[in-house]
Design a protein around this motif. Structure first.
Motif, mmCIF file in Angstrom:
data_model
loop_
_atom_site.group_PDB
_atom_site.id
_atom_site.type_symbol
_atom_site.label_atom_id
_atom_site.label_comp_id
_atom_site.label_asym_id
_atom_site.label_seq_id
_atom_site.Cartn_x
_atom_site.Cartn_y
_atom_site.Cartn_z
ATOM 1 N N GLU A 1 37.195 -42.062 -63.938
ATOM 2 C CA GLU A 1 37.010 -42.004 -62.479
ATOM 3 C C GLU A 1 36.002 -40.900 -62.165
ATOM 4 N N PRO A 2 34.722 -41.159 -62.441
ATOM 5 C CA PRO A 2 33.711 -40.114 -62.284
ATOM 6 C C PRO A 2 33.505 -39.736 -60.818
ATOM 7 N N MET A 3 33.304 -38.439 -60.587
ATOM 8 C CA MET A 3 33.047 -37.977 -59.215
ATOM 9 C C MET A 3 32.113 -36.771 -59.266
ATOM 10 N N PHE A 4 31.387 -36.581 -58.188
ATOM 11 C CA PHE A 4 30.542 -35.391 -58.072
ATOM 12 C C PHE A 4 30.889 -34.643 -56.797
ATOM 13 N N PHE A 5 30.108 -33.623 -56.477
ATOM 14 C CA PHE A 5 30.556 -32.667 -55.471
ATOM 15 C C PHE A 5 29.445 -32.295 -54.491
ATOM 16 N N LYS B 1 24.368 -26.796 -47.275
ATOM 17 C CA LYS B 1 24.936 -27.918 -48.038
ATOM 18 C C LYS B 1 24.175 -28.097 -49.349
ATOM 19 N N LEU B 2 24.914 -28.082 -50.442
ATOM 20 C CA LEU B 2 24.364 -28.329 -51.782
ATOM 21 C C LEU B 2 25.015 -29.599 -52.317
ATOM 22 N N ALA B 3 24.215 -30.599 -52.688
ATOM 23 C CA ALA B 3 24.743 -31.873 -53.176
ATOM 24 C C ALA B 3 24.369 -32.072 -54.640
ATOM 25 N N LEU B 4 25.361 -32.397 -55.464
ATOM 26 C CA LEU B 4 25.153 -32.661 -56.887
ATOM 27 C C LEU B 4 25.451 -34.127 -57.148
ATOM 28 N N ILE B 5 24.489 -34.852 -57.739
ATOM 29 C CA ILE B 5 24.743 -36.253 -58.084
ATOM 30 C C ILE B 5 23.953 -36.641 -59.331
ATOM 31 N N THR B 6 24.659 -36.806 -60.437
ATOM 32 C CA THR B 6 24.065 -37.374 -61.652
ATOM 33 C C THR B 6 25.078 -38.375 -62.210
ATOM 34 N N ASP B 7 24.773 -38.955 -63.362
ATOM 35 C CA ASP B 7 25.716 -39.861 -64.035
ATOM 36 C C ASP B 7 26.204 -40.969 -63.117
ATOM 37 N N THR B 8 25.243 -41.680 -62.538
ATOM 38 C CA THR B 8 25.596 -42.842 -61.721
ATOM 39 C C THR B 8 24.552 -43.924 -61.975
ATOM 40 N N GLY B 9 25.012 -45.181 -62.059
ATOM 41 C CA GLY B 9 24.088 -46.284 -62.326
ATOM 42 C C GLY B 9 23.275 -46.677 -61.109
ATOM 43 N N TYR B 10 23.789 -46.368 -59.939
ATOM 44 C CA TYR B 10 23.054 -46.613 -58.696
ATOM 45 C C TYR B 10 23.611 -45.670 -57.639
ATOM 46 N N VAL B 11 22.894 -45.522 -56.537
ATOM 47 C CA VAL B 11 23.346 -44.659 -55.440
ATOM 48 C C VAL B 11 23.672 -45.556 -54.248
ATOM 49 N N SER B 12 24.958 -45.689 -53.965
ATOM 50 C CA SER B 12 25.408 -46.593 -52.896
ATOM 51 C C SER B 12 25.181 -45.961 -51.525
#
Length: 264
Positions: free
Chosen positions: A127-131, A139-150
């Protein structure tokens, strides 16, 4: 001080991000050995033992390799969702019950003046999640390890002051490379990793007036290069009307060298 961060390490060999405010400091993932993690902290002049806790995105080894060692050595709290805890069982050694905390996907935890928001991503983990970190209007947004960005992910991270954004591979390099077809198919799938171009297309929907810094993260050592990633992202963003160097800057991350600690 405000909200400060450093991408300590990023790539297929290990990932870790340090985030701090005046009174709180967190490590997001510990994907390198305990010794390497210590060296990375020394390079940014910070002390692991002072951490408020470690946040875990998912159970893949490039995100949890040093987790158990650091947690035991420094008696640090670990925050992960229930499925990730279950998936890590047997991978990180024994963790005392008092150090184990549940951080549900899609929830917000507040630590003093810092709000940490978790959100689900699309990756082949339990159940992968980011922060997203919120502090005093920043605001600091972290997003990696995803096949697409919904659209849901875009809504959560939209208009961050700074992004750490996956730019994993160049599609042609991946297709022409030496990986077995099964791995190529996994990387290109909806539960794999986003390419340079797809990352930039997603960014174009997320950049807002507040956005000043974008860090290209989790680059594949076999299927990407820093210059290529930056050029691809710049060109794709330019085609959407976003000119790098005017509204925001693009920054590299590295598998072994931390980015300078910066405040946003």
């Amino acid at each position: 001080m405000g909200l400060q961060f450093s991408v300590l390490a990023s790539g297929s060999t290990g990932n870790a991000i340090f985030v701090e405010t005046e009174n709180q400091s967190f490590l997001v993932d510990a994907g390198l050995s305990g010794k390497q993690m210590q060296q990375l902290f020394e390079q940014i002049g910070k002390d692991i033992s002072k951490l408020s806790g470690i946040l875990v995105t998912h159970e893949h080894s490039d995100h949890i390799k040093g987790l158990g060692v650091l947690a035991r050595k420094y008696k640090l709290p670990i925050y992960a969702n229930e499925k990730t805890w279950n998936a890590m069982d047997g991978l990180i050694g024994k963790i005392e019950t008092g150090q184990k905390f549940i951080f549900q996907t899609g929830s917000v935890k507040t630590f003093g003046s810092l709000d940490i928001e978790s959100f689900g991503v699309s990756h082949d983990a339990a159940e992968p999640m980011f922060f997203v970190f919120h502090h005093q209007g920043k605001k600091l947004a972290l997003i990696t390890d995803t096949g697409y960005v919904s659209d849901r992910m875009k809504g959560t991270i939209h208009n961050a002051d700074a992004f750490v954004f996956e730019s994993n591979h160049d599609v042609s390099m991946l297709q022409m490379g030496h990986y077995p077809w099964s791995i190529k198919r996994r990387i290109l799938s909806d539960v794999g990793h986003v390419s340079n171009e797809d990352a930039a297309i997603a960014m174009s929907d997320c950049i807002g007036d507040a956005t000043k810094r974008i860090y290209l993260a989790h680059l594949s050592k076999d299927n990407n290069m820093k210059d290529l990633a930056r050029m691809s992202v710049q060109q794709t963003l330019a085609s959407k009307g976003f000119i790098t160097g005017e509204q925001f800057e693009l920054y590299d991350t590295d598998p072994t060298t931390p980015t300078p600690l910066v405040a946003i």
